[in-house]
Design an enzyme around this catalytic site. Structure first.
Site, mmCIF file in Angstrom:
data_model
loop_
_atom_site.group_PDB
_atom_site.id
_atom_site.type_symbol
_atom_site.label_atom_id
_atom_site.label_comp_id
_atom_site.label_asym_id
_atom_site.label_seq_id
_atom_site.Cartn_x
_atom_site.Cartn_y
_atom_site.Cartn_z
ATOM 1 N N GLY A 121 -0.371 -39.511 15.054
ATOM 2 C CA GLY A 121 0.837 -39.882 15.786
ATOM 3 C C GLY A 121 2.071 -39.673 14.920
ATOM 4 N N ALA A 227 15.682 -34.226 21.604
ATOM 5 C CA ALA A 227 15.281 -35.336 22.479
ATOM 6 C C ALA A 227 15.725 -36.674 21.887
ATOM 7 N N GLN A 264 30.828 -71.683 24.886
ATOM 8 C CA GLN A 264 31.045 -70.810 23.721
ATOM 9 C C GLN A 264 29.786 -70.057 23.305
ATOM 10 N N GLY A 324 18.163 -67.219 32.108
ATOM 11 C CA GLY A 324 17.175 -68.290 32.252
ATOM 12 C C GLY A 324 15.918 -67.756 32.924
ATOM 13 N N GLU A 348 8.881 -40.620 19.917
ATOM 14 C CA GLU A 348 9.884 -39.765 19.258
ATOM 15 C C GLU A 348 10.170 -40.241 17.834
ATOM 16 N N PHE A 368 6.738 -41.229 2.900
ATOM 17 C CA PHE A 368 5.768 -41.260 4.014
ATOM 18 C C PHE A 368 4.330 -41.307 3.522
HETATM 19 P P1 TGC Z 1 7.897 -32.572 6.249
HETATM 20 O O1 TGC Z 1 7.102 -31.940 5.133
HETATM 21 O O2 TGC Z 1 8.985 -33.529 5.921
HETATM 22 O O3 TGC Z 1 8.524 -31.412 7.175
HETATM 23 C C1 TGC Z 1 7.755 -30.305 7.628
HETATM 24 C C2 TGC Z 1 8.720 -29.204 8.001
HETATM 25 O O4 TGC Z 1 9.531 -29.639 9.115
HETATM 26 C C3 TGC Z 1 10.931 -29.625 8.733
HETATM 27 N N1 TGC Z 1 11.545 -30.790 9.394
HETATM 28 C C4 TGC Z 1 12.337 -30.690 10.457
HETATM 29 N N2 TGC Z 1 12.794 -29.632 11.132
HETATM 30 C C5 TGC Z 1 13.576 -29.858 12.197
HETATM 31 N N3 TGC Z 1 13.910 -31.098 12.615
HETATM 32 C C6 TGC Z 1 13.467 -32.204 11.958
HETATM 33 N N4 TGC Z 1 13.774 -33.437 12.401
HETATM 34 C C7 TGC Z 1 12.641 -32.029 10.818
HETATM 35 N N5 TGC Z 1 12.016 -32.876 9.965
HETATM 36 C C8 TGC Z 1 11.347 -32.105 9.092
HETATM 37 C C9 TGC Z 1 10.920 -29.723 7.232
HETATM 38 O O5 TGC Z 1 12.111 -29.191 6.688
HETATM 39 C C10 TGC Z 1 9.713 -28.882 6.886
HETATM 40 O O6 TGC Z 1 10.056 -27.510 7.021
HETATM 41 P P2 TGC Z 1 9.413 -26.388 6.039
HETATM 42 O O7 TGC Z 1 10.079 -25.128 6.469
HETATM 43 O O8 TGC Z 1 9.763 -26.859 4.665
HETATM 44 O O9 TGC Z 1 7.940 -26.440 6.294
HETATM 45 O O10 TGC Z 1 6.840 -33.214 7.246
HETATM 46 P P3 TGC Z 1 5.888 -34.479 7.081
HETATM 47 O O11 TGC Z 1 4.526 -34.043 7.476
HETATM 48 O O12 TGC Z 1 6.074 -35.130 5.736
HETATM 49 O O13 TGC Z 1 6.418 -35.460 8.228
HETATM 50 C C11 TGC Z 1 7.705 -35.939 8.234
HETATM 51 C C12 TGC Z 1 7.919 -36.942 9.412
HETATM 52 C C13 TGC Z 1 7.042 -38.173 9.213
HETATM 53 C C14 TGC Z 1 9.363 -37.376 9.356
HETATM 54 C C15 TGC Z 1 7.618 -36.280 10.740
HETATM 55 O O14 TGC Z 1 6.344 -35.848 10.853
HETATM 56 C C16 TGC Z 1 7.957 -37.145 11.948
HETATM 57 O O15 TGC Z 1 9.088 -37.095 12.412
HETATM 58 N N6 TGC Z 1 6.996 -37.956 12.491
HETATM 59 C C17 TGC Z 1 7.194 -38.669 13.740
HETATM 60 C C18 TGC Z 1 6.422 -37.976 14.831
HETATM 61 C C19 TGC Z 1 7.136 -37.995 16.148
HETATM 62 O O16 TGC Z 1 8.324 -38.245 16.262
HETATM 63 N N7 TGC Z 1 6.401 -37.684 17.215
HETATM 64 C C20 TGC Z 1 6.983 -37.581 18.487
HETATM 65 C C21 TGC Z 1 6.026 -36.955 19.486
HETATM 66 S S1 TGC Z 1 6.802 -36.413 20.969
HETATM 67 C C22 TGC Z 1 7.242 -37.797 21.766
HETATM 68 O O17 TGC Z 1 7.112 -38.896 21.326
HETATM 69 C C23 TGC Z 1 7.830 -37.570 23.089
HETATM 70 S S2 TGC Z 1 8.221 -38.988 23.963
HETATM 71 C C24 TGC Z 1 8.993 -38.195 25.223
HETATM 72 C C25 TGC Z 1 9.620 -39.037 26.230
HETATM 73 O O18 TGC Z 1 8.900 -39.516 27.142
HETATM 74 O O19 TGC Z 1 10.900 -39.168 26.192
HETATM 75 P P1 FAD Z 2 0.876 -44.585 14.403
HETATM 76 O O1 FAD Z 2 1.375 -43.323 13.810
HETATM 77 O O2 FAD Z 2 -0.600 -44.878 14.281
HETATM 78 O O3 FAD Z 2 1.713 -45.797 13.818
HETATM 79 C C1 FAD Z 2 1.274 -47.155 13.889
HETATM 80 C C2 FAD Z 2 2.242 -48.001 13.031
HETATM 81 O O4 FAD Z 2 2.172 -47.549 11.677
HETATM 82 C C3 FAD Z 2 3.717 -47.825 13.458
HETATM 83 O O5 FAD Z 2 4.365 -49.070 13.357
HETATM 84 C C4 FAD Z 2 4.275 -46.864 12.419
HETATM 85 O O6 FAD Z 2 5.681 -47.043 12.207
HETATM 86 C C5 FAD Z 2 3.478 -47.245 11.188
HETATM 87 N N1 FAD Z 2 3.405 -46.140 10.226
HETATM 88 C C6 FAD Z 2 2.805 -44.928 10.381
HETATM 89 N N2 FAD Z 2 2.977 -44.170 9.293
HETATM 90 C C7 FAD Z 2 3.702 -44.903 8.420
HETATM 91 C C8 FAD Z 2 4.219 -44.676 7.108
HETATM 92 N N3 FAD Z 2 4.052 -43.508 6.487
HETATM 93 N N4 FAD Z 2 4.912 -45.676 6.505
HETATM 94 C C9 FAD Z 2 5.127 -46.854 7.135
HETATM 95 N N5 FAD Z 2 4.664 -47.142 8.363
HETATM 96 C C10 FAD Z 2 3.965 -46.174 9.002
HETATM 97 N N6 FAD Z 2 3.855 -37.850 22.151
HETATM 98 C C11 FAD Z 2 3.944 -36.537 22.508
HETATM 99 O O7 FAD Z 2 3.564 -35.642 21.761
HETATM 100 N N7 FAD Z 2 4.468 -36.190 23.739
HETATM 101 C C12 FAD Z 2 4.886 -37.117 24.620
HETATM 102 O O8 FAD Z 2 5.374 -36.766 25.708
HETATM 103 C C13 FAD Z 2 4.777 -38.491 24.275
HETATM 104 N N8 FAD Z 2 5.124 -39.460 25.184
HETATM 105 C C14 FAD Z 2 4.872 -40.769 24.897
HETATM 106 C C15 FAD Z 2 5.046 -41.740 25.882
HETATM 107 C C16 FAD Z 2 4.737 -43.076 25.621
HETATM 108 C C17 FAD Z 2 4.884 -44.090 26.703
HETATM 109 C C18 FAD Z 2 4.304 -43.467 24.318
HETATM 110 C C19 FAD Z 2 4.001 -44.902 24.000
HETATM 111 C C20 FAD Z 2 4.127 -42.513 23.346
HETATM 112 C C21 FAD Z 2 4.389 -41.142 23.622
HETATM 113 N N9 FAD Z 2 4.131 -40.151 22.663
HETATM 114 C C22 FAD Z 2 4.239 -38.820 23.006
HETATM 115 C C23 FAD Z 2 3.516 -40.502 21.390
HETATM 116 C C24 FAD Z 2 4.471 -41.112 20.372
HETATM 117 O O9 FAD Z 2 5.309 -40.144 19.823
HETATM 118 C C25 FAD Z 2 3.620 -41.810 19.301
HETATM 119 O O10 FAD Z 2 3.068 -42.968 19.907
HETATM 120 C C26 FAD Z 2 4.438 -42.154 18.073
HETATM 121 O O11 FAD Z 2 4.847 -41.002 17.381
HETATM 122 C C27 FAD Z 2 3.640 -43.063 17.106
HETATM 123 O O12 FAD Z 2 2.345 -42.593 16.907
HETATM 124 P P2 FAD Z 2 1.086 -43.596 17.080
HETATM 125 O O13 FAD Z 2 1.201 -44.276 18.406
HETATM 126 O O14 FAD Z 2 -0.146 -42.809 16.807
HETATM 127 O O15 FAD Z 2 1.293 -44.687 15.979
#
Ligand code: TGC
Ligand code: FAD
Length: 369
Positions: A121, A227, A264, A324, A348, A368
Site C-alpha cells: 500500500g 490527484a 462563547q 449535539g 493517495e 521510509f
Molecule cells: P522513491 O525512491 O522516493 O521514488 C521513486 C521514484 O519516483 C520519483 N517520485 C515522484 N515522482 C513524481 N511525483 C512524486 N510525488 C514522486 N515521489 C517520488 C522519485 O524521484 C524516484 O524517481 P527515480 O527517477 O529516481 O526513480 O520511492 P519510495 O519507494 O521510497 O517511495 C516513496 C513514497 C513512500 C513517498 C511513495 O511510494 C508514496 O508516495 N507512497 C504512498 C502510496 C500512495 O500514495 N498510494 C496511492 C494509491 S492510488 C490511490 O490511493 C487513489 S485513491 C483515489 C480516489 O478515490 O480519489
Molecule cells: P499500509 O501501507 O499497510 O499502512 C498502514 C499504516 O502504516 C498507515 O498508518 C501508514 O501510515 C503506516 N506506515 C506505512 N509505512 C510507513 C512508514 N514507512 N513509516 C511510518 N508509518 C508507515 N489505491 C489505488 O491504487 N487506487 C485506488 O483507486 C484506490 N482507492 C482507494 C479507495 C479507498 C476507499 C481506500 C481506503 C483506499 C484506496 N486506495 C487506492 C488504496 C490507498 O492508497 C491505500 O490504502 C494507502 O496508500 C495505504 O495503504 P495500506 O492501506 O496498504 O496501508
C-alpha cells in the site's frame, strides 16, 4: 464562474440524493453524464482531446465544490481525471489519446487506477503484479486492492513490473479474458463510491496498450501529484459544508433561552474553523498559481493534502459536536463527511506518509525504510 456553476450543479444533482445512496452503499451512476457535461472529467485536459481545457485553479475549485457534496463523487472525478485521463494524456501514445480521452471526458467510458496491492500500500514500489512479453502480446498476472470505480470501470490503468522489474502502465479493458473486478463491501466510509479489486489471471494485453512515454515508480507517483492536489481543494469543500451547517444550526438552536451561537465556547469553535479554512484556502490558492506556472513541487502538494485533510477531519468533529445528538443523524451531512474523510486521510498517501515526504523535503533524508 467555474466555482458557482459547479456549486449550483452539486446543489441540484448531488445534495438531494447523496445521503440515500450513501446509506445504501451505492454509487449514483446517474450523475456520470452530468459530471461529464460540467467538465469534471479532465478539467485541465486540452479541449482537442475532449477535456474542458481549464487551468489548475478551476480544477481545484471544481473538486472543492464537488466534495462539498460528497467525497465519493469527488473521488470518481479525481480518478477519472488525474489517475486515468492524465496518464493516458501525459504518458500515452497519440493513438491511445485519440482512442480513450474523449470517451472518458464524457463519461461514456469510466476508468480506474490500479496501484495498491494487498501487500503493498504505502510501498507501491514493492508491487508483485507483473507482465511478460509473449511475442505478439503481454501476459499480465497479479492483483490490486482498494480500487475506486473498479466494479464498473470500462478501462483500468494498471501498474505492473516487466521481466526486468521496471514498473510500466498498461491499459486493461473490461472483457479481456482473465480480468475480474470483485466489489469490496462493508465499508463505513466513502459508501457512495464503488471500491473493488482488480484480478489479473493470465490476461492477454495487446502491446499497443502499454503507456510508452514514462516508466518507473515516478510514473504513477506523477499521477498522484495531480490527484493529491485536487484532494487538497476537495477537503476545503468538506470543511466549508461542516462549518456552514454548524453556523446555521447554532443560530437556530435555542438552549438556556438563547441561540447556542451566543455562547462563547460555540463562537470559539466557529472562529477557529473559519480561520483554519481560510489558511487552507491560501495554501491551495498559492499552490494553484504554482501549478499553473509549472513550478509546484511534489512536496508542496503533499503538504497541502496532509494539512487540508487533517483540517477537514478536525472541523468535521467539532461541527458534529455543535449539533449535539442531531449531528449523528443523516438529517445533516456532517457525519457522512467525517466518515468519508477517514478514507481520504488514508488514500493517495496516508497522513504519516505525507509527513515523511515533508520530513524528507526539509532534511534531505528519506525515513521510509
Ligand atoms: P522513491 O525512491 O522516493 O521514488 C521513486 C521514484 O519516483 C520519483 N517520485 C515522484 N515522482 C513524481 N511525483 C512524486 N510525488 C514522486 N515521489 C517520488 C522519485 O524521484 C524516484 O524517481 P527515480 O527517477 O529516481 O526513480 O520511492 P519510495 O519507494 O521510497 O517511495 C516513496 C513514497 C513512500 C513517498 C511513495 O511510494 C508514496 O508516495 N507512497 C504512498 C502510496 C500512495 O500514495 N498510494 C496511492 C494509491 S492510488 C490511490 O490511493 C487513489 S485513491 C483515489 C480516489 O478515490 O480519489
Ligand atoms: P499500509 O501501507 O499497510 O499502512 C498502514 C499504516 O502504516 C498507515 O498508518 C501508514 O501510515 C503506516 N506506515 C506505512 N509505512 C510507513 C512508514 N514507512 N513509516 C511510518 N508509518 C508507515 N489505491 C489505488 O491504487 N487506487 C485506488 O483507486 C484506490 N482507492 C482507494 C479507495 C479507498 C476507499 C481506500 C481506503 C483506499 C484506496 N486506495 C487506492 C488504496 C490507498 O492508497 C491505500 O490504502 C494507502 O496508500 C495505504 O495503504 P495500506 O492501506 O496498504 O496501508
Amino acid at each position: 464562474m467555474v466555482r458557482d456553476a459547479t456549486r449550483d450543479w452539486v446543489k441540484r444533482e448531488v445534495s438531494p440524493i447523496i445521503e440515500d445512496y450513501c446509506q445504501r452503499a451505492e454509487f449514483p451512476t446517474q450523475l456520470v453524464n452530468g459530471l461529464g457535461e460540467i467538465g469534471a472529467f479532465g478539467p485541465y485536459i486540452p479541449a482537442e482531446y475532449g477535456g474542458a481545457g481549464l487551468d489548475q485553479m478551476s480544477y481545484g475549485l471544481m473538486m472543492q465544490e464537488i466534495e462539498r457534496g460528497d467525497s465519493g463523487v469527488r473521488s470518481t472525478c479525481s480518478v477519472q481525471s488525474s489517475l486515468v485521463m492524465y496518464p493516458i494524456f501525459a504518458y500515452g501514445s497519440e493513438e491511445q489519446r485519440k482512442k480513450y480521452l474523449s470517451k472518458l471526458a464524457t463519461g461514456e467510458w469510466m476508468g480506474c487506477f490500479g496501484l495498491t496491492e494487498p501487500d503493498h500500500g504505502s510501498n507501491p514500489g514493492g508491487m508483485i503484479s507483473n507482465f511478460k512479453d509473449i511475442g505478439d502480446h503481454y501476459l499480465l498476472n497479479g492483483a490490486k486492492m482498494w480500487i475506486s470505480n473498479a466494479p464498473f470501470a470500462d478501462v483500468a490503468v494498471v501498474w505492473a513490473k516487466n521481466e526486468e522489474g521496471r514498473i510500466h502502465g498498461l491499459i486493461v479493458e473490461r472483457g479481456m479474458e482473465g480480468f475480474t473486478t470483485p466489489e469490496t463491501h462493508n465499508k463505513w466510509s466513502l459508501r457512495a463510491s464503488a471500491t473493488g479489486e482488480l484480478i489479473f489471471d493470465n490476461v492477454k494485453v495487446p502491446k499497443e496498450n502499454l503507456l510508452p512515454n514514462k516508466s518507473g515508480l515516478g510514473a504513477p507517483l506523477g499521477c498522484l501529484d495531480s490527484a493529491r492536489y485536487g484532494i487538497a481543494w476537495g477537503a476545503i469543500g468538506v470543511a466549508m459544508d461542516c462549518y456552514d451547517t454548524a453556523l446555521r444550526y447554532s443560530k437556530e438552536r435555542i438552549q438556556f433561552g438563547k441561540p447556542i451561537a451566543s455562547f462563547q465556547l460555540q463562537q470559539k469553535k466557529l472562529a477557529e474553523m473559519i480561520t483554519e479554512i481560510t489558511k487552507a484556502q491560501m495554501l491551495t490558492w498559492r499552490l494553484g498559481q504554482l501549478k499553473n506556472e509549472g513550478r509546484a513541487t511534489s512536496a508542496q502538494v503533499s503538504m497541502a493534502k496532509r494539512n487540508n485533510v487533517d483540517m477537514a477531519l478536525k472541523i468535521g468533529r467539532e461541527a458534529r459536536q455543535m449539533l449535539g445528538g442531531m449531528g449523528i443523524t443523516g438529517e445533516y451531512s456532517i457525519m457522512r463527511h467525517m466518515m468519508n474523510m477517514e478514507s481520504v486521510v488514508t488514500y493517495e498517501g496516508t497522513h504519516d506518509i505525507h509527513l515523511l515526504i515533508t520530513g524528507m523535503d526539509v532534511t534531505g533524508i528519506p525515513a521510509f525504510k
